[in-house]
Motif scaffolding. Structure first.
Motif, PDB file in Angstrom:
ATOM      1  N   ALA A  45       0.839  -1.209   0.000  1.00  0.00           N
ATOM      2  CA  ALA A  45       0.000   0.000   0.000  1.00  0.00           C
ATOM      3  C   ALA A  45       0.874   1.259   0.000  1.00  0.00           C
ATOM      4  O   ALA A  45       0.577   2.237  -0.704  1.00  0.00           O
ATOM      5  CB  ALA A  45      -0.937  -0.013   1.203  1.00  0.00           C
ATOM      6  N   LEU A  46       1.965   1.226   0.764  1.00  0.00           N
ATOM      7  CA  LEU A  46       2.888   2.370   0.774  1.00  0.00           C
ATOM      8  C   LEU A  46       3.579   2.539  -0.580  1.00  0.00           C
ATOM      9  O   LEU A  46       3.767   3.667  -1.054  1.00  0.00           O
ATOM     10  CB  LEU A  46       3.942   2.200   1.869  1.00  0.00           C
ATOM     11  N   LEU A  47       3.943   1.421  -1.202  1.00  0.00           N
ATOM     12  CA  LEU A  47       4.612   1.510  -2.507  1.00  0.00           C
ATOM     13  C   LEU A  47       3.667   2.068  -3.569  1.00  0.00           C
ATOM     14  O   LEU A  47       4.085   2.850  -4.430  1.00  0.00           O
ATOM     15  CB  LEU A  47       5.160   0.147  -2.933  1.00  0.00           C
ATOM     16  N   ILE A  48       2.400   1.689  -3.506  1.00  0.00           N
ATOM     17  CA  ILE A  48       1.418   2.241  -4.460  1.00  0.00           C
ATOM     18  C   ILE A  48       1.314   3.757  -4.284  1.00  0.00           C
ATOM     19  O   ILE A  48       1.344   4.509  -5.256  1.00  0.00           O
ATOM     20  CB  ILE A  48       0.044   1.561  -4.278  1.00  0.00           C
ATOM     21  N   ALA A  49       1.240   4.186  -3.042  1.00  0.00           N
ATOM     22  CA  ALA A  49       1.178   5.635  -2.770  1.00  0.00           C
ATOM     23  C   ALA A  49       2.474   6.321  -3.209  1.00  0.00           C
ATOM     24  O   ALA A  49       2.445   7.417  -3.777  1.00  0.00           O
ATOM     25  CB  ALA A  49       0.907   5.880  -1.286  1.00  0.00           C
ATOM     26  N   ALA A  50       3.607   5.675  -2.961  1.00  0.00           N
ATOM     27  CA  ALA A  50       4.903   6.254  -3.370  1.00  0.00           C
ATOM     28  C   ALA A  50       5.003   6.347  -4.888  1.00  0.00           C
ATOM     29  O   ALA A  50       5.503   7.338  -5.425  1.00  0.00           O
ATOM     30  CB  ALA A  50       6.056   5.427  -2.809  1.00  0.00           C
ATOM     31  N   ASN A  51       4.506   5.325  -5.584  1.00  0.00           N
ATOM     32  CA  ASN A  51       4.528   5.369  -7.052  1.00  0.00           C
ATOM     33  C   ASN A  51       3.716   6.545  -7.575  1.00  0.00           C
ATOM     34  O   ASN A  51       4.105   7.197  -8.547  1.00  0.00           O
ATOM     35  CB  ASN A  51       4.005   4.058  -7.633  1.00  0.00           C
ATOM     36  N   ALA A  61      12.296   1.921 -10.538  1.00  0.00           N
ATOM     37  CA  ALA A  61      12.417   0.972 -11.649  1.00  0.00           C
ATOM     38  C   ALA A  61      11.100   0.945 -12.417  1.00  0.00           C
ATOM     39  O   ALA A  61      10.031   0.976 -11.814  1.00  0.00           O
ATOM     40  CB  ALA A  61      12.742  -0.420 -11.129  1.00  0.00           C
ATOM     41  N   GLU A  62      11.209   0.893 -13.730  1.00  0.00           N
ATOM     42  CA  GLU A  62      10.007   0.873 -14.557  1.00  0.00           C
ATOM     43  C   GLU A  62       9.218  -0.420 -14.402  1.00  0.00           C
ATOM     44  O   GLU A  62       7.996  -0.412 -14.503  1.00  0.00           O
ATOM     45  CB  GLU A  62      10.381   1.033 -16.033  1.00  0.00           C
ATOM     46  N   ASP A  63       9.936  -1.541 -14.171  1.00  0.00           N
ATOM     47  CA  ASP A  63       9.275  -2.838 -14.166  1.00  0.00           C
ATOM     48  C   ASP A  63       8.915  -3.341 -12.769  1.00  0.00           C
ATOM     49  O   ASP A  63       8.619  -4.513 -12.592  1.00  0.00           O
ATOM     50  CB  ASP A  63      10.143  -3.864 -14.899  1.00  0.00           C
ATOM     51  N   PHE A  64       8.955  -2.466 -11.783  1.00  0.00           N
ATOM     52  CA  PHE A  64       8.563  -2.862 -10.433  1.00  0.00           C
ATOM     53  C   PHE A  64       7.591  -1.834  -9.886  1.00  0.00           C
ATOM     54  O   PHE A  64       7.835  -0.626  -9.978  1.00  0.00           O
ATOM     55  CB  PHE A  64       9.773  -2.935  -9.489  1.00  0.00           C
ATOM     56  N   SER A  65       6.475  -2.348  -9.331  1.00  0.00           N
ATOM     57  CA  SER A  65       5.535  -1.418  -8.694  1.00  0.00           C
ATOM     58  C   SER A  65       5.203  -1.872  -7.277  1.00  0.00           C
ATOM     59  O   SER A  65       5.152  -1.052  -6.372  1.00  0.00           O
ATOM     60  CB  SER A  65       4.267  -1.233  -9.518  1.00  0.00           C
ATOM     61  N   VAL A  66       4.968  -3.173  -7.067  1.00  0.00           N
ATOM     62  CA  VAL A  66       4.713  -3.727  -5.735  1.00  0.00           C
ATOM     63  C   VAL A  66       5.242  -5.157  -5.695  1.00  0.00           C
ATOM     64  O   VAL A  66       5.529  -5.764  -6.726  1.00  0.00           O
ATOM     65  CB  VAL A  66       3.202  -3.738  -5.374  1.00  0.00           C
ATOM     66  N   PHE A  67       5.331  -5.710  -4.472  1.00  0.00           N
ATOM     67  CA  PHE A  67       5.740  -7.105  -4.296  1.00  0.00           C
ATOM     68  C   PHE A  67       4.583  -8.033  -4.616  1.00  0.00           C
ATOM     69  O   PHE A  67       3.411  -7.694  -4.387  1.00  0.00           O
ATOM     70  CB  PHE A  67       6.195  -7.350  -2.853  1.00  0.00           C
ATOM     71  N   ASP A  68       4.899  -9.214  -5.115  1.00  0.00           N
ATOM     72  CA  ASP A  68       3.902 -10.254  -5.360  1.00  0.00           C
ATOM     73  C   ASP A  68       3.529 -10.868  -4.013  1.00  0.00           C
ATOM     74  O   ASP A  68       4.395 -11.405  -3.318  1.00  0.00           O
ATOM     75  CB  ASP A  68       4.501 -11.309  -6.295  1.00  0.00           C
ATOM     76  N   VAL A  69       2.258 -10.799  -3.656  1.00  0.00           N
ATOM     77  CA  VAL A  69       1.834 -11.313  -2.345  1.00  0.00           C
ATOM     78  C   VAL A  69       1.846 -12.835  -2.287  1.00  0.00           C
ATOM     79  O   VAL A  69       1.836 -13.412  -1.204  1.00  0.00           O
ATOM     80  CB  VAL A  69       0.430 -10.788  -1.948  1.00  0.00           C
TER      81      VAL A  69
END
Length: 126
Positions: A45-51, A61-69
């Motif tokens: 959730a923090l990474l989505i907000a940071a993105n 990185a272009e090819d990373f947005s969040v971790f695979d749960v």
């Protein structure tokens, strides 16, 4: 940046710093331990907000947005990614602040605001 973007930046930067400190501590003890699903959901959730705050120009990185749960990352993986995001957030902040008479201010809509901030990390004494 505008005031709403600065508010969002400060919130997500503070939260990510807190997670980074916590996960880095865990990583030093047991770097290969998996992060729990609960913590990973919070980190994602923090990474989505940071993105959203960073946009395409500042994302680590272009090819990373969040971790695979479904494949839980290790604590060292999460610490590494949080560190990358914090570096990119600092780059965004440094590009949107300026100094006047020894004080640092956010630049809002290309004009110095009255909102104080700290100096760029690269200028801090070690």
């Amino acid at each position: 940046m505008n005031q709403d973007e600065i508010d969002a930046f400060e919130k997500i930067n503070g939260q990510l710093e807190s997670v980074y400190v916590e996960v880095s501590s865990l990583s030093k003890k047991n770097p290969n331990d998996a992060v729990s699903k609960f913590k990973l959901g919070f980190v994602n959730a923090l990474l989505i907000a940071a993105n959203d705050v960073l946009g395409d120009d500042y994302r680590p990185a272009e090819d990373f947005s969040v971790f695979d749960v479904d494949s839980l990352p290790t604590t060292s993986d999460v610490a590494f990614v949080c560190g990358q995001y914090l570096s990119c957030l600092e780059k965004l902040r440094s590009d949107n602040i300026e100094s006047e008479f020894g004080e640092w201010y956010w630049v809002i809509n290309k004009r110095r605001s009255e909102s104080f901030t700290k100096p760029p990390e690269k200028l801090k004494k070690r």
